[in-house]
Design a protein around this motif. Sequence first.
Motif, mmCIF file in Angstrom:
data_model
loop_
_atom_site.group_PDB
_atom_site.id
_atom_site.type_symbol
_atom_site.label_atom_id
_atom_site.label_comp_id
_atom_site.label_asym_id
_atom_site.label_seq_id
_atom_site.Cartn_x
_atom_site.Cartn_y
_atom_site.Cartn_z
ATOM 1 N N LEU A 87 0.680 -1.046 0.077
ATOM 2 C CA LEU A 87 0.212 0.043 -0.068
ATOM 3 C C LEU A 87 0.827 1.427 0.067
ATOM 4 C CD1 LEU A 87 -2.933 -1.037 2.423
ATOM 5 C CD2 LEU A 87 -2.872 -0.918 -0.253
ATOM 6 N N LYS A 88 1.986 1.411 0.601
ATOM 7 C CA LYS A 88 2.955 2.325 0.775
ATOM 8 C C LYS A 88 3.515 2.581 -0.664
ATOM 9 C CE LYS A 88 4.638 2.087 5.171
ATOM 10 N NZ LYS A 88 5.993 1.526 6.229
ATOM 11 N N GLU A 90 2.003 1.731 -3.437
ATOM 12 C CA GLU A 90 1.029 2.252 -4.548
ATOM 13 C C GLU A 90 0.677 3.598 -4.081
ATOM 14 O OE1 GLU A 90 -0.773 0.554 -7.110
ATOM 15 O OE2 GLU A 90 1.362 -0.443 -6.765
ATOM 16 N N LYS A 91 0.869 4.137 -2.800
ATOM 17 C CA LYS A 91 0.639 5.393 -2.422
ATOM 18 C C LYS A 91 1.945 6.280 -3.226
ATOM 19 C CE LYS A 91 -0.632 8.489 1.258
ATOM 20 N NZ LYS A 91 -0.790 8.509 2.684
ATOM 21 N N GLU A 94 1.341 7.376 -6.589
ATOM 22 C CA GLU A 94 0.250 8.313 -6.521
ATOM 23 C C GLU A 94 -1.132 7.477 -6.747
ATOM 24 O OE1 GLU A 94 1.230 11.807 -8.757
ATOM 25 O OE2 GLU A 94 3.000 12.044 -7.453
ATOM 26 N N ARG A 95 -1.299 6.504 -6.418
ATOM 27 C CA ARG A 95 -2.692 5.551 -6.556
ATOM 28 C C ARG A 95 -3.404 5.716 -5.182
ATOM 29 N NH1 ARG A 95 -2.657 -0.360 -8.960
ATOM 30 N NH2 ARG A 95 -4.915 0.356 -8.744
ATOM 31 N N LYS A 96 -4.707 5.771 -5.297
ATOM 32 C CA LYS A 96 -5.395 5.951 -4.057
ATOM 33 C C LYS A 96 -5.782 4.552 -3.352
ATOM 34 C CE LYS A 96 -8.361 9.714 -5.850
ATOM 35 N NZ LYS A 96 -7.848 10.956 -4.851
ATOM 36 N N VAL A 97 -5.235 4.480 -2.253
ATOM 37 C CA VAL A 97 -5.103 3.335 -1.309
ATOM 38 C C VAL A 97 -6.365 2.704 -1.330
ATOM 39 C CG1 VAL A 97 -4.852 2.289 0.819
ATOM 40 C CG2 VAL A 97 -3.299 3.894 0.028
ATOM 41 N N VAL A 98 -7.545 3.464 -1.325
ATOM 42 C CA VAL A 98 -8.956 2.816 -1.254
ATOM 43 C C VAL A 98 -9.221 1.942 -2.497
ATOM 44 C CG1 VAL A 98 -11.457 3.268 -1.335
ATOM 45 C CG2 VAL A 98 -10.060 4.396 0.356
ATOM 46 N N ALA A 99 -8.763 2.739 -3.598
ATOM 47 C CA ALA A 99 -8.926 1.971 -4.901
ATOM 48 C C ALA A 99 -8.143 0.922 -5.259
ATOM 49 C CB ALA A 99 -8.827 3.063 -6.000
ATOM 50 N N ASP A 102 -9.864 -2.014 -3.339
ATOM 51 C CA ASP A 102 -11.163 -2.157 -4.113
ATOM 52 C C ASP A 102 -10.889 -2.970 -5.357
ATOM 53 O OD1 ASP A 102 -14.137 -1.874 -4.162
ATOM 54 O OD2 ASP A 102 -13.887 -0.696 -5.863
ATOM 55 N N SER A 103 -9.862 -2.826 -5.962
ATOM 56 C CA SER A 103 -9.719 -3.526 -7.041
ATOM 57 C C SER A 103 -9.137 -4.972 -7.031
ATOM 58 C CB SER A 103 -8.286 -2.805 -7.919
ATOM 59 O OG SER A 103 -7.155 -2.820 -7.328
#
Length: 108
Positions: A87-88, A90-91, A94-99, A102-103
């Motif tokens: 998650l770090k 992906e953040k 600059e991707r949204k962690v919730v997205a 959810d994916s």
Amino acid sequence: MVPEGDEKKAKKDINKNSTERWELVLRYLAMPLDQNLSNISTTTRQLCDAAGFTASSDGSPELTLSGFQFLLLSPVQQMWTCVIEYLKLEKARERKVVAVLDSHSFMC
């Protein structure tokens, strides 16, 4: 509705497959050789680098002290550490962690 026997077999197959995949990741960390390198995804390699589990000095990955300490954790702690580090990563991309959550497109 899935017959009970088929459901049990499916769960057993999923468990076996996930265990095999996790062992490939751990084998890569313990011995990041060319043969182990081809068994895991690019994203997993990037995750290991970003989390500080591996480092490259001459282009080939090597286990770091952090990576060694990761290998000493329990499997549950390893998995949670991996999820948090993913998650770090992906953040940082600059991707949204919730997205990302959810994916359902986790690494490995």
